[in-house]
Design an enzyme around this catalytic site. Structure first.
Site, PDB file in Angstrom:
ATOM      1  N   LYS A  53      49.993  99.607 -14.799  1.00 36.82           N
ATOM      2  CA  LYS A  53      50.709 100.878 -14.642  1.00 36.82           C
ATOM      3  C   LYS A  53      50.683 101.731 -15.932  1.00 36.82           C
ATOM      4  O   LYS A  53      49.664 102.320 -16.231  1.00 36.82           O
ATOM      5  CB  LYS A  53      52.107 100.626 -14.087  1.00 36.82           C
ATOM      6  CG  LYS A  53      51.996 100.003 -12.665  1.00 36.82           C
ATOM      7  CD  LYS A  53      53.247 100.042 -11.834  1.00 36.82           C
ATOM      8  CE  LYS A  53      52.926  99.706 -10.374  1.00 36.82           C
ATOM      9  NZ  LYS A  53      53.285  98.357  -9.943  1.00 36.82           N
TER      10      LYS A  53
ATOM     11  N   ASP B  94      55.893  88.959 -15.468  1.00 37.61           N
ATOM     12  CA  ASP B  94      55.127  90.083 -14.932  1.00 37.61           C
ATOM     13  C   ASP B  94      55.807  91.379 -15.370  1.00 37.61           C
ATOM     14  O   ASP B  94      56.872  91.748 -14.858  1.00 37.61           O
ATOM     15  CB  ASP B  94      55.058  89.975 -13.401  1.00 37.61           C
ATOM     16  CG  ASP B  94      54.220  91.081 -12.777  1.00 37.61           C
ATOM     17  OD1 ASP B  94      53.842  92.027 -13.493  1.00 37.61           O
ATOM     18  OD2 ASP B  94      53.936  90.997 -11.551  1.00 37.61           O
TER      19      ASP B  94
ATOM     20  N   TYR C 116      57.283  91.369  -6.353  1.00 37.95           N
ATOM     21  CA  TYR C 116      55.931  91.710  -5.941  1.00 37.95           C
ATOM     22  C   TYR C 116      55.022  91.557  -7.150  1.00 37.95           C
ATOM     23  O   TYR C 116      55.333  92.053  -8.237  1.00 37.95           O
ATOM     24  CB  TYR C 116      55.885  93.148  -5.429  1.00 37.95           C
ATOM     25  CG  TYR C 116      54.511  93.635  -5.016  1.00 37.95           C
ATOM     26  CD1 TYR C 116      53.873  93.104  -3.899  1.00 37.95           C
ATOM     27  CD2 TYR C 116      53.858  94.635  -5.736  1.00 37.95           C
ATOM     28  CE1 TYR C 116      52.620  93.556  -3.507  1.00 37.95           C
ATOM     29  CE2 TYR C 116      52.605  95.086  -5.357  1.00 37.95           C
ATOM     30  CZ  TYR C 116      51.986  94.555  -4.238  1.00 37.95           C
ATOM     31  OH  TYR C 116      50.753  95.004  -3.858  1.00 37.95           O
TER      32      TYR C 116
HETATM   33  C1  LIG Z   1      52.482  97.314  -9.224  1.00 41.07           C
HETATM   34  C2  LIG Z   1      52.746  95.901  -9.547  1.00 41.07           C
HETATM   35  C3  LIG Z   1      51.726  94.920  -9.488  1.00 41.07           C
HETATM   36  C4  LIG Z   1      50.365  95.218  -8.915  1.00 41.07           C
HETATM   37  O1  LIG Z   1      49.666  96.147  -9.654  1.00 41.07           O
HETATM   38  P1  LIG Z   1      48.432  96.928  -8.944  1.00 41.07           P
HETATM   39  O2  LIG Z   1      47.833  97.715 -10.058  1.00 41.07           O
HETATM   40  O3  LIG Z   1      49.038  97.755  -7.858  1.00 41.07           O
HETATM   41  O4  LIG Z   1      47.522  95.896  -8.406  1.00 41.07           O
HETATM   42  C5  LIG Z   1      52.011  93.650  -9.939  1.00 41.07           C
HETATM   43  N1  LIG Z   1      53.225  93.332 -10.411  1.00 41.07           N
HETATM   44  C6  LIG Z   1      54.234  94.230 -10.471  1.00 41.07           C
HETATM   45  C7  LIG Z   1      55.562  93.827 -11.020  1.00 41.07           C
HETATM   46  C8  LIG Z   1      54.036  95.537 -10.023  1.00 41.07           C
HETATM   47  O5  LIG Z   1      55.044  96.415 -10.047  1.00 41.07           O
END
Ligand SMILES: *Cc1c(COP(=O)(O)O)cnc(C)c1O
Length: 443
Positions: free
Chosen positions: A283, A251, A156
């Protein structure tokens, strides 16, 4: 979804104030929530409306106290209302909320990111992980002059159109392979491959290597449950992308500053063949406020406006209050913090192992540094197909058994159990006790 006799909790009988708030919320907010997984759809029952958090604890609208194993889905690594972060936020806010001009705090936060992550030459601050991955993809396309992006099923990367094909997290929970509203043209530029499958990556590059702008991967997958890259997988991605002039985007929105002080990169080491070209963060680096970032190689980042032609912007980007929260959080993320997270992970995974084994509940625990998740199945999970092959109904019963004992897990078996350094012995013992009792209940 539950066949037991005591299912009143699914109607909200045990959380009347939250149930009433949900009813009101539904009148004005789709589904009553501002992010789908909060709605408890995959576990049933009434989502709890929180009113207060302190350290490892949070209290809902009915006054019920929970050990928080959601931690805002990752950011609250120091626990709730950390006094130093709170002081920094108040200090920043009392000097004004936002200027739309550069401020020193943005520089300090960017310096802290660059200091921690070796291959990061330049970063740009944004307000969410979604914005970070969206911008990194645009930059990779601008830099290479190519349009195709390769991603992995179950990874994701936020709700970016091009990346919503076969995503994990809330999308996985809802079983939507794609979302309506994402044009075929956007998804059509995305190739989705199985995670940890090097031959699949090689095959797609052999055929379309000249069209591929980038491979984006979760540094260690955390949105289909925790699925670390198999040994050599990241190296192979680096080798294949370099050979074809494509970029590698790591990511680290979830793993960054959570699975170690230097993220997954710090744990696994720089891939043979060189670091990823771009990284995304979010995060933890926002400390509970909207701050995220993307960055990497200086020559790639130089393509960004105003230095280069690739446009990217944000009214609230680098917001001083968010930057103060993020900076203070990162400054407090010392070796002791990660040692505590690892120790609590050890204790909780041992408790799950012991209780689930005793009651004959099939399970599989996987870790990436101090991050872990529990799959309701046996056998190694290496990709999204494995992760989807779980006993979801049993997870739902376990989730509610824990909730009724004052432990709030993420309401999906595709999520890591998020911890904080504030999870003290009382909170951990409470959780271990709840695991033992809940395992007995659902066996
Ligand atoms: C949470 C998450 C996102 C998206 O971040 P948001 O602040 O919710 O838009 C993207 N990549 C990874 C791996 C994530 O865990």
């Amino acid at each position: 979804m539950t066949t037991g006799t005591d299912t009143a909790y699914l109607q909200g009988a045990d959380a009347p104030a939250s149930a009433a708030l949900l009813e009101r919320a539904r009148e004005v907010i789709p589904g009553g929530v501002n992010s789908p997984v909060r709605a408890f759809r995959s576990v049933g029952g009434t989502p709890r409306f929180m009113v207060r958090g302190q350290g490892p604890w949070m209290w809902d609208a009915d006054g019920t106290r929970y050990v928080d194993l959601v931690c805002s889905w990752g950011p609250m690594i120091l626990g709730h209302a950390d006094p130093d972060v709170l002081r920094a936020v108040i200090e920043a806010a009392s000097s004004g909320f936002s200027f739309g001009t550069p401020t020193e705090r943005e520089v300090l936060l960017a310096e802290e990111l660059v200091r921690r992550i070796g291959p990061l030459d330049r970063v740009r601050l944004v307000s969410s992980g979604t914005e970070a991955t969206m911008s990194a993809i645009r930059l990779a396309r601008g830099f290479t002059g190519r349009s195709v992006v390769v991603k992995f099923a179950g990874c994701y990367h936020g709700h970016v159109d091009a990346l919503l094909a076969s995503a994990g997290s809330g999308v996985a929970t809802f079983g939507l392979p794609d979302s309506p509203g994402v044009p075929a043209s956007a998804a059509g530029e995305t190739i989705v491959l199985p995670y940890n499958d090097v031959p699949a990556v090689e095959a797609v590059f052999a055929e379309r290597g000249q069209q591929i702008a980038a491979v984006i991967t979760e540094a260690a997958a955390g949105n289909m449950g925790v699925v670390p890259p198999a040994p050599g997988f990241t190296d192979a991605l680096r080798r294949i992308t370099s050979a074809h002039g494509a970029l590698l985007i790591s990511d680290e929105v979830m793993t960054g500053f959570r699975c170690s002080s230097t993220g997954w990169l710090g744990l696994e080491g720089i891939p043979a063949g060189g670091a990823p070209d771009l990284f995304t963060f979010g995060k933890v680096m926002g400390g509970g406020f909207p701050a995220a970032a993307f960055g990497g190689r200086a020559d790639v980042m130089a393509m960004l406006a105003p230095e280069g032609p690739v446009y990217q912007a944000g009214t609230l980007s680098g917001n001083p209050v968010a930057a103060a929260a993020g900076l203070t959080t990162l400054q407090k993320c010392t070796d002791e913090v990660y040692a505590r997270l690892a120790a609590v992970s050890d204790t909780l995974t041992a408790a799950v192992e012991e209780s689930f084994t005793r009651h004959g509940i099939p399970h599989r625990i996987q870790r990436a540094g101090s991050m872990f998740s529990v799959f309701f199945r046996e056998g190694e999970v290496v990709n999204y197909d494995d992760a989807r092959d779980q006993h979801f109904e049993r997870f739902g019963r376990f989730f509610h058994a824990m909730l009724r004992r004052g432990v709030h897990l993420p309401p999906s078996s595709f999520e890591a159990w998020f911890l904080s350094a504030a999870h003290d012995d009382e909170a951990v013992e409470h959780t271990v006790q709840a695991i033992a009792e809940s395992a007995a209940e659902i066996a």
